[in-house]
Design a protein around this motif. Structure first.
Motif, PDB file in Angstrom:
ATOM      1  N   LEU A 205       0.811  -1.220   0.000  1.00  0.00           N
ATOM      2  CA  LEU A 205       0.000   0.000   0.000  1.00  0.00           C
ATOM      3  C   LEU A 205       0.842   1.267   0.000  1.00  0.00           C
ATOM      4  O   LEU A 205       0.407   2.311  -0.501  1.00  0.00           O
ATOM      5  CB  LEU A 205      -0.920   0.030   1.234  1.00  0.00           C
ATOM      6  CG  LEU A 205      -2.190  -0.793   1.195  1.00  0.00           C
ATOM      7  CD1 LEU A 205      -2.958  -0.602   2.500  1.00  0.00           C
ATOM      8  CD2 LEU A 205      -3.064  -0.385   0.007  1.00  0.00           C
ATOM      9  N   HIS A 206       2.043   1.226   0.580  1.00  0.00           N
ATOM     10  CA  HIS A 206       2.829   2.438   0.764  1.00  0.00           C
ATOM     11  C   HIS A 206       3.130   3.184  -0.535  1.00  0.00           C
ATOM     12  O   HIS A 206       2.997   4.413  -0.586  1.00  0.00           O
ATOM     13  CB  HIS A 206       4.123   2.104   1.513  1.00  0.00           C
ATOM     14  CG  HIS A 206       3.877   1.658   2.927  1.00  0.00           C
ATOM     15  ND1 HIS A 206       3.046   2.342   3.801  1.00  0.00           N
ATOM     16  CD2 HIS A 206       4.343   0.578   3.617  1.00  0.00           C
ATOM     17  CE1 HIS A 206       3.009   1.718   4.971  1.00  0.00           C
ATOM     18  NE2 HIS A 206       3.785   0.645   4.889  1.00  0.00           N
ATOM     19  N   PRO A 207       3.521   2.507  -1.633  1.00  0.00           N
ATOM     20  CA  PRO A 207       3.740   3.260  -2.889  1.00  0.00           C
ATOM     21  C   PRO A 207       2.471   3.939  -3.389  1.00  0.00           C
ATOM     22  O   PRO A 207       2.524   5.059  -3.907  1.00  0.00           O
ATOM     23  CB  PRO A 207       4.224   2.180  -3.867  1.00  0.00           C
ATOM     24  CG  PRO A 207       4.752   1.082  -3.006  1.00  0.00           C
ATOM     25  CD  PRO A 207       3.891   1.079  -1.785  1.00  0.00           C
ATOM     26  N   VAL A 208       1.329   3.283  -3.234  1.00  0.00           N
ATOM     27  CA  VAL A 208       0.062   3.863  -3.673  1.00  0.00           C
ATOM     28  C   VAL A 208      -0.284   5.094  -2.841  1.00  0.00           C
ATOM     29  O   VAL A 208      -0.723   6.125  -3.371  1.00  0.00           O
ATOM     30  CB  VAL A 208      -1.073   2.820  -3.595  1.00  0.00           C
ATOM     31  CG1 VAL A 208      -2.423   3.459  -3.904  1.00  0.00           C
ATOM     32  CG2 VAL A 208      -0.802   1.671  -4.546  1.00  0.00           C
ATOM     33  N   LEU A 209      -0.051   4.999  -1.535  1.00  0.00           N
ATOM     34  CA  LEU A 209      -0.364   6.132  -0.662  1.00  0.00           C
ATOM     35  C   LEU A 209       0.540   7.324  -0.958  1.00  0.00           C
ATOM     36  O   LEU A 209       0.100   8.475  -0.863  1.00  0.00           O
ATOM     37  CB  LEU A 209      -0.233   5.714   0.801  1.00  0.00           C
ATOM     38  CG  LEU A 209      -1.204   4.626   1.271  1.00  0.00           C
ATOM     39  CD1 LEU A 209      -1.010   4.335   2.751  1.00  0.00           C
ATOM     40  CD2 LEU A 209      -2.642   5.047   1.001  1.00  0.00           C
ATOM     41  N   ARG A 210       1.794   7.062  -1.326  1.00  0.00           N
ATOM     42  CA  ARG A 210       2.679   8.169  -1.692  1.00  0.00           C
ATOM     43  C   ARG A 210       2.163   8.875  -2.944  1.00  0.00           C
ATOM     44  O   ARG A 210       2.173  10.108  -3.035  1.00  0.00           O
ATOM     45  CB  ARG A 210       4.100   7.644  -1.913  1.00  0.00           C
ATOM     46  CG  ARG A 210       4.870   7.399  -0.622  1.00  0.00           C
ATOM     47  CD  ARG A 210       6.367   7.265  -0.894  1.00  0.00           C
ATOM     48  NE  ARG A 210       6.659   6.080  -1.727  1.00  0.00           N
ATOM     49  CZ  ARG A 210       6.902   4.884  -1.233  1.00  0.00           C
ATOM     50  NH1 ARG A 210       6.902   4.669   0.068  1.00  0.00           N
ATOM     51  NH2 ARG A 210       7.162   3.870  -2.045  1.00  0.00           N
ATOM     52  N   LEU A 211       1.719   8.092  -3.929  1.00  0.00           N
ATOM     53  CA  LEU A 211       1.153   8.689  -5.144  1.00  0.00           C
ATOM     54  C   LEU A 211      -0.138   9.438  -4.837  1.00  0.00           C
ATOM     55  O   LEU A 211      -0.398  10.513  -5.390  1.00  0.00           O
ATOM     56  CB  LEU A 211       0.878   7.594  -6.183  1.00  0.00           C
ATOM     57  CG  LEU A 211       2.107   6.903  -6.791  1.00  0.00           C
ATOM     58  CD1 LEU A 211       1.678   5.724  -7.664  1.00  0.00           C
ATOM     59  CD2 LEU A 211       2.934   7.898  -7.608  1.00  0.00           C
TER      60      LEU A 211
END
Length: 442
Positions: A205-211
């Motif tokens: 989830l972390h890459p998606v939340l950064r985007l």
């Protein structure tokens, strides 16, 4: 069974409210623009009524403290930044789409429903009804408008706004779409639950939340918003050359009635059988002039008494609002409490700290250790400032805010702090901390 008739004489006092008295009461609640519109309408119906500008300036007594100002300048108050407003930006893009006249008419309905955030402020079916089209046609126009730049405009909710931007940037993966479908879990910082419903590991989830954090939830807010007030103030407070504060009625919107006496005399001499009409219309015009003059004097007197009791606010801002009641102002201005209530309902005043309704100055006193009790309004503003200045990683709890108030000499219970915080639409400390984590400010 016997019936009898009798007559009984008695005295009874009652207040008969005439049409003119009712109208005079309504005048007290009108703002300057509303009053001007009313006088213009009367001038259309009465040949002896004429609208004229007026100036009234009075110093605030007791030297309560910047230079005298000319008329409130609506044009001069608008900053020349060279930036486009949201609506101008959207209108230019629509004009370049090559739409038919009927499509442009429908698009204008959508633009009218566009909020400063860039979102639509009305349901699609309501917009369709206003545009005189069916729902599929309105949906087709919405699809066209949602293709305008920047991406996210004309969205109907947060998820749609972010989805439009993600699609525009080419990052709308199935996982990204799944996150957008479960924004309530993200808002509550339930990342474990979000990962579970999306069927992925928490680390995925972390890459998606950064985007996601790189997207703009309010794409319309980046445009220049006109700083012009919703309407001009009715009263203006400035500092005189002597250093005292002065209050005046706004000359740019101040209405006054003048009577066309000469015209009435000519018509009266030549009217013959219509002298009754001339006399009646002239009487109404004279009453209207007196009523408007009385309204203006009353507004100025009430505003003067309010400002005279708020030197701390004028000098230092909203955190220094003094407690004040309608009764106090009524006694000082020598009017009834209901008159003060009516006057302050619709009147706006321009102060060194912004344009605000007169009603906002009436606030209850709170317990204090020193002689000068704090006011509820001042405490609300202070709570808002403390929260704005807090460490996002360690937001202040209601108990801590109450303790800080107590250190300043104001005794406020925790539940009172919570009530004022809710009135300011500020969430609890735990929610603010979760928001800081999600926004990357932690």
């Amino acid at each position: 069974m016997n019936f009898s008739h009798s007559q009984v004489l008695g005295h009874r006092q009652s207040l008969v409210v005439s049409q003119q008295l009712r109208q005079a009461i309504v005048l007290l609640q009108m703002s300057n623009p509303e009053l001007q519109h009313f006088i213009d309408k009367q001038a259309e119906e009465n040949p002896f009524v004429e609208f004229a500008p007026q100036r009234a300036l009075r110093p605030v007594p007791q030297g309560v403290a910047g230079g005298p100002r000319e008329d409130w300048d609506r044009v001069g108050a608008i900053a020349d930044t060279g930036s486009l407003s949201l609506y101008t930006h959207v209108a230019r893009q629509i004009g370049a789409l090559g739409l038919t006249e009927a499509q442009i008419t429908l698009a204008s309905v959508f633009v009218d429903a566009l909020e400063p955030s860039g979102w639509l402020g009305q349901p699609l079916d309501q917009i369709a009804a206003q545009g005189g089209v069916d729902l599929p046609e309105a949906q087709a126009m919405l699809t066209i408008l949602q293709g305008l730049e920047p991406a996210g405009l004309f969205a109907r909710n947060l998820a749609e706004c972010l989805r439009l931007q993600a699609a525009d940037q080419g990052i709308l993966t199935p996982l990204f779409a799944s996150v957008l479908n479960n924004l309530p879990r993200l808002a509550s910082a339930d990342l474990a639950g979000l990962a579970r419903v999306c069927g992925v590991a928490l680390a995925d989830l972390h890459p998606v939340l950064r985007l996601l954090r790189g997207l703009d939830p309010k794409p319309g807010a980046r445009f220049e918003q006109s700083p012009e007030p919703i309407r001009a103030p009715d009263l203006i407070v400035t500092r005189a050359a002597t250093g005292d504060w002065q209050i005046e009625l706004n000359r740019s919107t101040l209405p006054r009635v003048t009577i066309r006496e000469a015209k009435a005399d000519r018509l009266s001499q030549a009217a013959g059988a219509s002298k009754g009409y001339v006399s009646e219309r002239l009487s109404v015009a004279r009453w209207l002039a007196r009523a408007v003059e009385h309204r203006n004097r009353t507004v100025l007197r009430v505003g003067e008494e309010i400002m005279r009791r708020q030197p701390g606010f004028l000098e230092n801002g909203p955190e220094h609002l003094a407690p004040m009641t309608l009764k106090e102002i009524a006694l000082a201005a020598d009017v009834h409490e209901s008159t003060v209530s009516r006057v302050t309902t619709g009147i706006m005043v321009q102060t060194p700290h912004g344009v605000m309704p007169l009603k906002q100055f009436f606030t209850a006193a709170l317990p204090s250790r020193d002689e000068a009790a704090g006011s509820a309004g001042a405490v609300r503003h202070r709570i808002g400032r403390l929260i704005r200045e807090e460490n996002a990683a360690r937001p202040l709890s209601d108990d801590q805010l109450a303790q800080m108030m107590a250190a300043d000499g104001i005794n406020v219970a925790r539940r009172t702090v919570a009530k004022y915080r809710e009135q300011l639409h500020i969430p609890t400390a735990s929610v603010r901390r979760r928001q800081a984590i999600l926004s990357g400010r932690h």
